[in-house]
Design an enzyme around this catalytic site. Structure first.
Site, PDB file in Angstrom:
ATOM      1  N   GLY A   1      39.216  35.374 -17.503  1.00  0.00           N
ATOM      2  CA  GLY A   1      40.167  34.264 -17.423  1.00  0.00           C
ATOM      3  C   GLY A   1      40.145  33.512 -18.734  1.00  0.00           C
ATOM      4  O   GLY A   1      39.952  34.097 -19.801  1.00  0.00           O
TER       5      GLY A   1
ATOM      6  N   ILE B   1      37.990  31.211 -19.997  1.00  0.00           N
ATOM      7  CA  ILE B   1      36.717  31.175 -20.741  1.00  0.00           C
ATOM      8  C   ILE B   1      36.332  32.586 -21.179  1.00  0.00           C
ATOM      9  O   ILE B   1      35.886  32.798 -22.315  1.00  0.00           O
ATOM     10  CB  ILE B   1      35.596  30.519 -19.901  1.00  0.00           C
ATOM     11  CG1 ILE B   1      36.009  29.090 -19.507  1.00  0.00           C
ATOM     12  CG2 ILE B   1      34.287  30.489 -20.683  1.00  0.00           C
ATOM     13  CD1 ILE B   1      35.109  28.429 -18.476  1.00  0.00           C
TER      14      ILE B   1
ATOM     15  N   THR C   1      27.165  32.016 -17.034  1.00  0.00           N
ATOM     16  CA  THR C   1      27.553  30.613 -17.231  1.00  0.00           C
ATOM     17  C   THR C   1      28.625  30.221 -16.211  1.00  0.00           C
ATOM     18  O   THR C   1      29.283  29.193 -16.385  1.00  0.00           O
ATOM     19  CB  THR C   1      28.091  30.364 -18.660  1.00  0.00           C
ATOM     20  OG1 THR C   1      28.987  31.410 -19.015  1.00  0.00           O
ATOM     21  CG2 THR C   1      26.986  30.276 -19.670  1.00  0.00           C
TER      22      THR C   1
ATOM     23  N   ARG D   1      28.651  30.485 -12.106  1.00  0.00           N
ATOM     24  CA  ARG D   1      28.018  29.732 -11.016  1.00  0.00           C
ATOM     25  C   ARG D   1      26.847  30.542 -10.479  1.00  0.00           C
ATOM     26  O   ARG D   1      26.905  31.774 -10.417  1.00  0.00           O
ATOM     27  CB  ARG D   1      28.986  29.496  -9.851  1.00  0.00           C
ATOM     28  CG  ARG D   1      30.038  28.424 -10.067  1.00  0.00           C
ATOM     29  CD  ARG D   1      29.462  27.003 -10.032  1.00  0.00           C
ATOM     30  NE  ARG D   1      30.502  25.994 -10.164  1.00  0.00           N
ATOM     31  CZ  ARG D   1      30.931  25.489 -11.321  1.00  0.00           C
ATOM     32  NH1 ARG D   1      30.399  25.869 -12.458  1.00  0.00           N
ATOM     33  NH2 ARG D   1      31.890  24.561 -11.333  1.00  0.00           N
TER      34      ARG D   1
ATOM     35  N   GLU E   1      20.717  23.877  -7.559  1.00  0.00           N
ATOM     36  CA  GLU E   1      20.552  23.046  -8.758  1.00  0.00           C
ATOM     37  C   GLU E   1      20.203  21.628  -8.331  1.00  0.00           C
ATOM     38  O   GLU E   1      20.711  21.158  -7.316  1.00  0.00           O
ATOM     39  CB  GLU E   1      21.848  23.062  -9.575  1.00  0.00           C
ATOM     40  CG  GLU E   1      22.194  24.469 -10.043  1.00  0.00           C
ATOM     41  CD  GLU E   1      23.476  24.545 -10.874  1.00  0.00           C
ATOM     42  OE1 GLU E   1      24.113  23.491 -11.087  1.00  0.00           O
ATOM     43  OE2 GLU E   1      23.843  25.647 -11.296  1.00  0.00           O
TER      44      GLU E   1
ATOM     45  N   HIS F   1      22.751  23.718 -16.662  1.00  0.00           N
ATOM     46  CA  HIS F   1      24.186  23.620 -16.364  1.00  0.00           C
ATOM     47  C   HIS F   1      24.902  22.698 -17.364  1.00  0.00           C
ATOM     48  O   HIS F   1      25.429  21.644 -16.984  1.00  0.00           O
ATOM     49  CB  HIS F   1      24.410  23.146 -14.919  1.00  0.00           C
ATOM     50  CG  HIS F   1      25.765  23.526 -14.389  1.00  0.00           C
ATOM     51  ND1 HIS F   1      26.018  23.814 -13.084  1.00  0.00           N
ATOM     52  CD2 HIS F   1      26.966  23.674 -15.025  1.00  0.00           C
ATOM     53  CE1 HIS F   1      27.295  24.105 -12.918  1.00  0.00           C
ATOM     54  NE2 HIS F   1      27.901  24.031 -14.091  1.00  0.00           N
TER      55      HIS F   1
HETATM   56  P1  NAP Z   1      39.855  31.222 -14.805  1.00  0.00           P
HETATM   57  O1  NAP Z   1      40.730  31.075 -15.987  1.00  0.00           O
HETATM   58  O2  NAP Z   1      40.423  31.013 -13.445  1.00  0.00           O
HETATM   59  O3  NAP Z   1      39.166  32.672 -14.886  1.00  0.00           O
HETATM   60  C1  NAP Z   1      38.441  33.250 -13.851  1.00  0.00           C
HETATM   61  C2  NAP Z   1      38.665  34.739 -13.882  1.00  0.00           C
HETATM   62  O4  NAP Z   1      37.884  35.358 -12.858  1.00  0.00           O
HETATM   63  C3  NAP Z   1      40.124  35.159 -13.643  1.00  0.00           C
HETATM   64  O5  NAP Z   1      40.472  36.156 -14.542  1.00  0.00           O
HETATM   65  C4  NAP Z   1      40.078  35.686 -12.214  1.00  0.00           C
HETATM   66  O6  NAP Z   1      41.062  36.650 -11.955  1.00  0.00           O
HETATM   67  C5  NAP Z   1      38.700  36.312 -12.177  1.00  0.00           C
HETATM   68  N1  NAP Z   1      38.256  36.535 -10.806  1.00  0.00           N
HETATM   69  C6  NAP Z   1      38.447  35.747  -9.716  1.00  0.00           C
HETATM   70  N2  NAP Z   1      37.907  36.322  -8.631  1.00  0.00           N
HETATM   71  C7  NAP Z   1      37.392  37.506  -9.041  1.00  0.00           C
HETATM   72  C8  NAP Z   1      36.721  38.559  -8.366  1.00  0.00           C
HETATM   73  N3  NAP Z   1      36.496  38.498  -7.048  1.00  0.00           N
HETATM   74  N4  NAP Z   1      36.323  39.618  -9.095  1.00  0.00           N
HETATM   75  C9  NAP Z   1      36.568  39.691 -10.409  1.00  0.00           C
HETATM   76  N5  NAP Z   1      37.206  38.723 -11.110  1.00  0.00           N
HETATM   77  C10 NAP Z   1      37.606  37.639 -10.421  1.00  0.00           C
HETATM   78  O7  NAP Z   1      38.621  30.211 -14.894  1.00  0.00           O
HETATM   79  P2  NAP Z   1      37.818  29.749 -16.207  1.00  0.00           P
HETATM   80  O8  NAP Z   1      38.355  28.455 -16.679  1.00  0.00           O
HETATM   81  O9  NAP Z   1      37.693  30.883 -17.155  1.00  0.00           O
HETATM   82  O10 NAP Z   1      36.390  29.434 -15.526  1.00  0.00           O
HETATM   83  C11 NAP Z   1      35.651  30.470 -14.892  1.00  0.00           C
HETATM   84  C12 NAP Z   1      34.477  29.878 -14.130  1.00  0.00           C
HETATM   85  O11 NAP Z   1      33.492  29.416 -15.028  1.00  0.00           O
HETATM   86  C13 NAP Z   1      34.821  28.631 -13.287  1.00  0.00           C
HETATM   87  O12 NAP Z   1      35.337  28.982 -12.014  1.00  0.00           O
HETATM   88  C14 NAP Z   1      33.514  27.890 -13.194  1.00  0.00           C
HETATM   89  O13 NAP Z   1      32.842  28.186 -11.997  1.00  0.00           O
HETATM   90  C15 NAP Z   1      32.717  28.419 -14.395  1.00  0.00           C
HETATM   91  N6  NAP Z   1      32.444  27.345 -15.369  1.00  0.00           N
HETATM   92  C16 NAP Z   1      31.156  26.986 -15.613  1.00  0.00           C
HETATM   93  C17 NAP Z   1      30.878  26.010 -16.540  1.00  0.00           C
HETATM   94  C18 NAP Z   1      29.466  25.601 -16.845  1.00  0.00           C
HETATM   95  O14 NAP Z   1      29.226  24.433 -17.095  1.00  0.00           O
HETATM   96  N7  NAP Z   1      28.522  26.515 -16.870  1.00  0.00           N
HETATM   97  C19 NAP Z   1      31.918  25.366 -17.221  1.00  0.00           C
HETATM   98  C20 NAP Z   1      33.228  25.757 -16.955  1.00  0.00           C
HETATM   99  C21 NAP Z   1      33.481  26.746 -16.016  1.00  0.00           C
HETATM  100  P3  NAP Z   1      42.584  36.248 -11.578  1.00  0.00           P
HETATM  101  O15 NAP Z   1      43.242  35.993 -12.909  1.00  0.00           O
HETATM  102  O16 NAP Z   1      43.100  37.414 -10.866  1.00  0.00           O
HETATM  103  O17 NAP Z   1      42.531  34.991 -10.757  1.00  0.00           O
END
Ligand code: NAP
Length: 323
Positions: A156, A158, A236, A238, A267, A286
């Site tokens: 996605g 990130i 990074t 969840r 956490e 985190h």
């Molecule tokens: P995003 O743009 O929605 O990207 C998530 C990606 O994961 C999308 O490509 C999605 O596919 C894919 N996905 C969803 N379900 C899946 C599955 N079952 N199997 C395989 N791929 C799957 O979100 P983002 O902004 O990149 O953020 C991603 C995650 O990072 C967040 O949800 C959050 O939990 C985590 N995060 C953590 C921190 C931290 O502080 N460590 C900070 C920011 C975010 P689709 O395009 O088909 O929906």
């Protein structure tokens, strides 16, 4: 009469001031202590809007009590702390803060990859503990990042930002995601693979999916055993996407070479947690999006979302699609 909102942590002054011009605002006046669950349950009925953090579980019990809620604005892109279907079925809008944290979280993900591969934390500790006796050919040797293969699970926002950084390190790129991403394939020269192939081929595996019922325990011992014993796992996204019990076993048995973790099943991680015993695991509290600039932007965006929702407009980051 002004609508009422509750904020579960102390926001920056300018964010609070702006909200106070429009709403009756109450806050949990602490930056680093969570509001006790019972306290939130006790007061939530008074409010039209809730601006909360991932530390608050917005479940059926809370939604039952929050009978006046019209919007829940989450200060995070991930919203696995909210029972989203339940909220939506009650007509409550849910918003998150995507985009503004993408590059900062990608920086941290890449930093974790470099830190774990080149043993940065372990080496720094070794120096401070007096273990640096001479320049020694194999002292603190790690794994190369440049020229190696990076597999991204969840391409996605990130994930793509991590891939862009990896191109500067001349890495070969592959990804597995729920759906194919032709635009990223064209932009990044990144190859789609099934999960099995990605795990077998990658030197670094980065997890960047949301935490959902489909991604819970996506990585168990079966998947870890597919990885090279020289490979490094970076999470990074969840905790809970990786089965922690299996990861600990895999690290103990040398199934993988190391790991870089920012997130955990529970956490904060207790100090006696087995993951803290491994020198080849870099453990962070985190802090993926934790730059001053980005956290400020997240507050501003969360405030904008709750404001527009309570003004009867469509907020920019309405979580409309169930993931
Ligand atoms: P995003 O743009 O929605 O990207 C998530 C990606 O994961 C999308 O490509 C999605 O596919 C894919 N996905 C969803 N379900 C899946 C599955 N079952 N199997 C395989 N791929 C799957 O979100 P983002 O902004 O990149 O953020 C991603 C995650 O990072 C967040 O949800 C959050 O939990 C985590 N995060 C953590 C921190 C931290 O502080 N460590 C900070 C920011 C975010 P689709 O395009 O088909 O929906």
């Amino acid at each position: 009469m002004k609508k009422k909102i509750f904020i579960t942590r102390k926001p920056p002054e300018h964010v609070l001031n702006n909200l106070q011009k429009l709403f009756e605002v109450e806050i949990w006046n602490s930056e680093d202590i969570e509001i006790p669950r019972n306290e939130l349950l006790h007061i939530i009925h008074k409010f039209d809007g809730l601006l909360c953090l991932l530390t608050e579980s917005i479940d059926e019990e809370l939604l039952d009590k929050g009978r006046n809620l019209k919007v829940i604005s989450n200060l995070a892109v991930g919203y696995n702390n909210i029972h989203i279907e339940d909220a939506i079925s009650r007509g409550i809008m849910v918003t998150n803060t995507p985009g503004v944290l993408t590059e900062t979280t990608a920086d941290l993900t890449f930093a974790l990859m470099l830190a774990a591969s080149r043993r940065l934390v372990e080496a720094s500790h070794a120096l401070r503990e007096g273990k640096w006796k001479t320049w020694s050919p194999m002292f603190m040797t790690g794994m190369d990042v440049h020229g190696s293969t990076l597999g991204i699970i969840g391409l996605g926002e990130i994930g793509a930002a991590v891939a862009r950084r990896a191109k500067g390190f001349n890495m070969k790129l592959m990804y597995y995601s729920r759906s194919r991403k032709p635009e990223f394939e064209a932009e990044l020269d990144i190859e789609y693979a099934d999960l099995h192939t990605l795990l077998q081929t990658s030197d670094y595996v980065c997890i960047l999916t949301p935490f959902t019922k489909d991604t819970k325990n996506l990585i168990t011992m079966n998947e870890l055993k597919l990885m090279k014993n020289t490979a490094v796992l970076i999470n990074t996204a969840r905790g809970g996407i990786v089965n922690e019990f299996d990861l600990i076993q895999a690290l103990s048995d040398g199934v993988i070479w190391g790991a870089g973790l920012d997130v955990y099943e529970h956490e904060p991680l207790p100090l006696d947690h087995p993951l803290l015993q491994f020198p080849n695991v870099v453990t962070l509290p985190h802090i993926g999006s934790a730059s001053i600039q980005t956290r400020t932007k997240m507050w501003e965006l969360a405030a904008k979302n709750i404001t527009l929702a309570l003004q009867g407009k469509t907020p920019p980051n309405l979580v409309s699609r169930l993931k």
